[in-house]
Design a protein around this motif. Structure first.
Motif, PDB file in Angstrom:
ATOM      1  N   ALA B 197      52.630  54.288  18.862  1.00 15.22           N
ATOM      2  CA  ALA B 197      52.633  54.010  20.300  1.00 15.22           C
ATOM      3  C   ALA B 197      51.420  53.165  20.684  1.00 15.22           C
ATOM      4  O   ALA B 197      51.541  52.166  21.398  1.00 15.22           O
ATOM      5  CB  ALA B 197      52.640  55.317  21.080  1.00 15.22           C
ATOM      6  N   PHE B 198      50.243  53.544  20.171  1.00 19.43           N
ATOM      7  CA  PHE B 198      49.021  52.809  20.525  1.00 19.43           C
ATOM      8  C   PHE B 198      49.070  51.386  19.976  1.00 19.43           C
ATOM      9  O   PHE B 198      48.621  50.454  20.624  1.00 19.43           O
ATOM     10  CB  PHE B 198      47.781  53.538  19.979  1.00 19.43           C
ATOM     11  CG  PHE B 198      47.211  54.568  20.910  1.00 19.43           C
ATOM     12  CD1 PHE B 198      48.029  55.489  21.536  1.00 19.43           C
ATOM     13  CD2 PHE B 198      45.848  54.620  21.164  1.00 19.43           C
ATOM     14  CE1 PHE B 198      47.509  56.442  22.390  1.00 19.43           C
ATOM     15  CE2 PHE B 198      45.312  55.568  22.028  1.00 19.43           C
ATOM     16  CZ  PHE B 198      46.133  56.486  22.636  1.00 19.43           C
ATOM     17  N   ALA B 199      49.612  51.231  18.749  1.00 18.79           N
ATOM     18  CA  ALA B 199      49.684  49.887  18.167  1.00 18.79           C
ATOM     19  C   ALA B 199      50.557  48.978  19.028  1.00 18.79           C
ATOM     20  O   ALA B 199      50.201  47.828  19.305  1.00 18.79           O
ATOM     21  CB  ALA B 199      50.232  49.963  16.742  1.00 18.79           C
ATOM     22  N   THR B 200      51.711  49.508  19.490  1.00 12.84           N
ATOM     23  CA  THR B 200      52.584  48.667  20.320  1.00 12.84           C
ATOM     24  C   THR B 200      51.930  48.377  21.666  1.00 12.84           C
ATOM     25  O   THR B 200      52.096  47.286  22.213  1.00 12.84           O
ATOM     26  CB  THR B 200      53.958  49.337  20.545  1.00 12.84           C
ATOM     27  OG1 THR B 200      53.760  50.609  21.141  1.00 12.84           O
ATOM     28  CG2 THR B 200      54.731  49.479  19.267  1.00 12.84           C
ATOM     29  N   VAL B 201      51.185  49.355  22.194  1.00 14.73           N
ATOM     30  CA  VAL B 201      50.485  49.124  23.463  1.00 14.73           C
ATOM     31  C   VAL B 201      49.465  48.003  23.304  1.00 14.73           C
ATOM     32  O   VAL B 201      49.348  47.121  24.165  1.00 14.73           O
ATOM     33  CB  VAL B 201      49.773  50.407  23.943  1.00 14.73           C
ATOM     34  CG1 VAL B 201      48.714  50.078  24.959  1.00 14.73           C
ATOM     35  CG2 VAL B 201      50.762  51.353  24.567  1.00 14.73           C
ATOM     36  N   ALA B 202      48.736  48.020  22.171  1.00 15.89           N
ATOM     37  CA  ALA B 202      47.728  46.979  21.951  1.00 15.89           C
ATOM     38  C   ALA B 202      48.391  45.611  21.879  1.00 15.89           C
ATOM     39  O   ALA B 202      47.931  44.644  22.500  1.00 15.89           O
ATOM     40  CB  ALA B 202      46.966  47.264  20.664  1.00 15.89           C
ATOM     41  N   LEU B 203      49.508  45.547  21.141  1.00 15.04           N
ATOM     42  CA  LEU B 203      50.243  44.290  21.017  1.00 15.04           C
ATOM     43  C   LEU B 203      50.687  43.800  22.393  1.00 15.04           C
ATOM     44  O   LEU B 203      50.492  42.627  22.757  1.00 15.04           O
ATOM     45  CB  LEU B 203      51.462  44.537  20.118  1.00 15.04           C
ATOM     46  CG  LEU B 203      52.153  43.337  19.498  1.00 15.04           C
ATOM     47  CD1 LEU B 203      51.168  42.512  18.707  1.00 15.04           C
ATOM     48  CD2 LEU B 203      53.301  43.805  18.611  1.00 15.04           C
ATOM     49  N   ALA B 204      51.274  44.730  23.170  1.00 15.05           N
ATOM     50  CA  ALA B 204      51.734  44.368  24.515  1.00 15.05           C
ATOM     51  C   ALA B 204      50.554  43.939  25.392  1.00 15.05           C
ATOM     52  O   ALA B 204      50.663  42.987  26.171  1.00 15.05           O
ATOM     53  CB  ALA B 204      52.470  45.537  25.156  1.00 15.05           C
ATOM     54  N   GLY B 205      49.425  44.648  25.239  1.00 15.17           N
ATOM     55  CA  GLY B 205      48.251  44.315  26.041  1.00 15.17           C
ATOM     56  C   GLY B 205      47.766  42.899  25.766  1.00 15.17           C
ATOM     57  O   GLY B 205      47.406  42.171  26.697  1.00 15.17           O
ATOM     58  N   LEU B 206      47.785  42.503  24.481  1.00 20.93           N
ATOM     59  CA  LEU B 206      47.341  41.147  24.137  1.00 20.93           C
ATOM     60  C   LEU B 206      48.306  40.099  24.686  1.00 20.93           C
ATOM     61  O   LEU B 206      47.891  39.052  25.188  1.00 20.93           O
ATOM     62  CB  LEU B 206      47.225  41.015  22.620  1.00 20.93           C
ATOM     63  CG  LEU B 206      46.161  41.922  22.007  1.00 20.93           C
ATOM     64  CD1 LEU B 206      46.164  41.811  20.493  1.00 20.93           C
ATOM     65  CD2 LEU B 206      44.787  41.568  22.546  1.00 20.93           C
TER      66      LEU B 206
END
Lengths: 346, 288
Positions: B197-206
């Protein structure tokens, strides 16, 4: 005589059931004195003290309303700022129509109930965690609708009319009294509401919803009642905020920050106790004053303390006080004592 | 043609929303946690990338490769240290902990980076586009984001349905105690779910950071988008999340075409309409 009647009469002979803790009478006297001092405060201190106290009273009122909603109704909302905003804008709109702003504060509570009724239908379709975020979206919708109304000042907000003719000192004192009245009314309102039939129903619903409904409690009705009362209280608080700041800004008044304040005050103070928000608000207020020079670090601290309280102190500071001393300022439960013995429990 | 353009741009935007909502949906599906700090995590990723770029001068794609795994590790630790503890104290505790996290993250960012709005400079890639027809052009960045969202969602779906770990994840989600009995370590599995979940959030954040400007306080409003995408699409189904994101994206984009001030309102109203008339979402999926 049936068996159950026999058992009940035998049990009743062995215990006393009362609604007040042993400490209730002396603490009631202390609270009465405190209220008298608070009412007389504008005559005793400079206006800068009473002006700051207004913020404390608003926090107490808001936190009490959130506590009623979440701690007794089991409705964890992150969207009560909807009603703070609606209350604030009601006062602005009513003052434009020539209503005295001070009179408009109770009317703002009524407006909020009118808005909360259809809103509750929508919000109650969501359960648990989704209720929390759903109410937040609803608050955002109200904000976006309000900024589209040009006569309410649009996105830049609006000033409060109708107070320019009043002497500044007198206005300050009036604002203080109405804020105090609001705080007292929310606490007294919670107390009376929870001691009655609704309180019993709510606590049953909170503890076990299915069991409560199977013994004939109308769960939806009880929850809706709490939601409406909480909306009214938050609306009046929004009105007081407007009267004290003399203007309203949509982004600030509909900010989720209010929910953060309410939630952390209640969690730190003790959720599910009427005393909790009172204690929590005083602590929050003291932190705010102490850390005023450190910018937003006090919010960082607040968040961290809130997390810690949620994890390690689920019943808050008041829960701790109660366990140690048995003190209860606003007892809403039943105290059962064995006759002749000292064992007491709720 | 303007309307068609609005729909196409909305679909692309919807891909980003879906990518962003995946983590929220996964955490709720597996652990019943609604992460109120979800939006702020994306903003933290944007700021972290910003700091890395200005501090080390590395190109954006390397920063991306560093940030995403870093967030996965952070996610695993957050779950094991913070969220696992709150799970045993009931649903209110998890809500409070994630809300507290949201407030802490927002204000720490505010203190470090000030309230100024920033953007991640994606160079010509972020601004360039190709023409479909005379009046419709699609940005490279939006298209990449959309494809990335599809790849991530397909990947998660494959992971859940085909791998052993995914099977244990579904088992833990259905019945934690029984899964533990047959040898799944639910704490580790929850950690894995949060890491994804955190990895996808980081990707989305970038991706958000390259697409539009951001500031420390924007997290909560982004969380609302993710939440809306999840609810509109239907809980617990990756395809539902993609559909929900696209419905939200198209609604916002078409709303903006009518009146720019309607962008957010249109999205919220569609969300409320789904809530009122189809509370299970457009695709009623099973959990996870």
């Amino acid at each position: 005589m049936t068996i159950s009647q026999t058992l009940i009469s035998r049990a009743a002979a062995a215990v006393d059931v009362s609604r007040s803790a042993r400490s209730s009478k002396p603490s009631a006297v202390v609270m009465l004195v405190a209220v008298v001092v608070l009412v007389a405060l504008p005559f005793l201190v400079f206006s800068n003290v009473t002006d700051t106290m207004v913020n404390l009273f608003v926090l107490i009122a808001l936190a009490s309303m959130w506590n009623l909603l979440a701690g007794f109704g089991g409705l964890v909302s992150v969207g009560q700022q909807a009603y703070i905003g609606i209350g604030a804008y009601s006062v602005i709109a009513l003052a434009d129509q020539g209503v005295s702003p001070f009179l408009a504060v109770p009317l703002a509570a009524v407006t909020c109930v009118i808005f909360a009724l259809p809103t509750s239908w929508l919000a109650f379709r969501l359960r648990g965690d989704y209720f929390a975020v759903g109410t937040w979206v609803i608050a955002e919708v109200y904000r976006l609708l309000v900024v589209r109304v040009d006569s309410l000042g649009g996105a830049s907000g609006k000033g409060l009319a109708g107070l320019s003719g009043i002497d500044q000192t007198f206005r300050g004192a009036l604002t203080y009294w109405i804020a105090l009245a609001l705080a007292l009314a929310t606490i007294a309102g919670c107390y009376l509401l929870l001691r009655g039939r609704l309180g019993l129903a709510l606590m049953a619903v909170r503890d076990e919803e299915t069991a409560a409904s199977s013994v004939g409690i109308d769960v939806r009705r009880a929850k809706r009642m709490v939601y409406l009362v909480s909306a009214a209280g938050c609306g009046a608080a929004g009105g007081v905020i407007t009267v004290s700041s003399l203007s309203v800004n949509p982004d600030a008044i509909f900010s989720v920050q209010w929910s953060a304040y309410m939630i952390f005050i209640v969690v730190i103070g003790g959720i599910g106790y009427i005393e909790g928000p009172l204690l929590g608000a005083v602590i929050f207020f003291a932190l705010q004053q102490l850390l005023a020079d450190y910018g937003s670090w006090y919010l960082v601290l607040l968040g961290a303390v809130g997390i810690a309280a949620a994890l390690w102190l689920p019943r808050g500071l008041w829960g701790l006080v109660r366990d140690r001393t048995g003190l209860s300022l606003f007892p809403v439960g039943y105290f059962v004592r064995e006759r002749g013995a000292d064992a007491a429990s709720r | 043609m303007n309307w068609l353009n609005a729909v196409i741009q909305g679909l692309m935007l919807g891909g980003l929303y879906a990518l962003f909502a995946t983590g929220l949906s996964l955490m709720f599906g597996v652990m019943r946690i609604v992460n109120l700090g979800h939006g702020d995590l994306a903003v933290v990723a944007s700021f972290l990338a910003l700091a890395l770029i200005s501090g080390t001068g590395l190109p954006l794609w390397i920063v991306l490769v560093v940030t995403v795994p870093l967030f996965a590790v952070l996610g695993y630790l957050t779950q094991r240290v913070l969220l696992q503890r709150s799970l045993s104290s009931g649903p209110l505790a998890t809500l409070l902990v994630t809300f507290g996290l949201s407030i802490v993250l927002q204000n720490v960012l505010l203190e470090i980076f000030s309230a100024d709005t920033r953007t991640l400079d994606g160079g010509s890639f972020a601004t360039g586009s190709f023409e479909l027809t005379g009046s419709i052009s699609v940005g490279y960045l939006s298209l990449t984001t959309f494809l990335l969202a599809v790849v991530v969602l397909v990947g998660i779906q494959m992971f859940l349905s085909r791998t052993g770990l995914g099977r244990m994840l579904r088992a833990s989600s259905d019945d934690r105690e029984t899964a533990n009995l047959v040898g799944a370590d639910s704490r580790h599995i929850y950690g894995i779910a949060t890491a994804i979940a955190f990895a996808t959030v980081a990707l989305a954040g970038l991706m958000f950071g390259m697409r539009s400007s951001f500031d420390p306080s924007i997290g909560p409003s982004r969380l609302i988008f993710a939440f809306e995408a999840v609810v509109i699409g239907g809980l617990g189904s990756p395809w539902g999340t993609l559909l929900g994101g696209m419905v939200l994206g198209v609604t916002q984009s078409v709303g903006a075409q009518i009146d720019p001030a309607l962008t957010l309102l249109a999205g919220h109203l569609v969300f409320l309409a789904v809530l009122a008339f189809r509370p299970q979402g457009l695709i009623a999926g099973r959990t996870v």
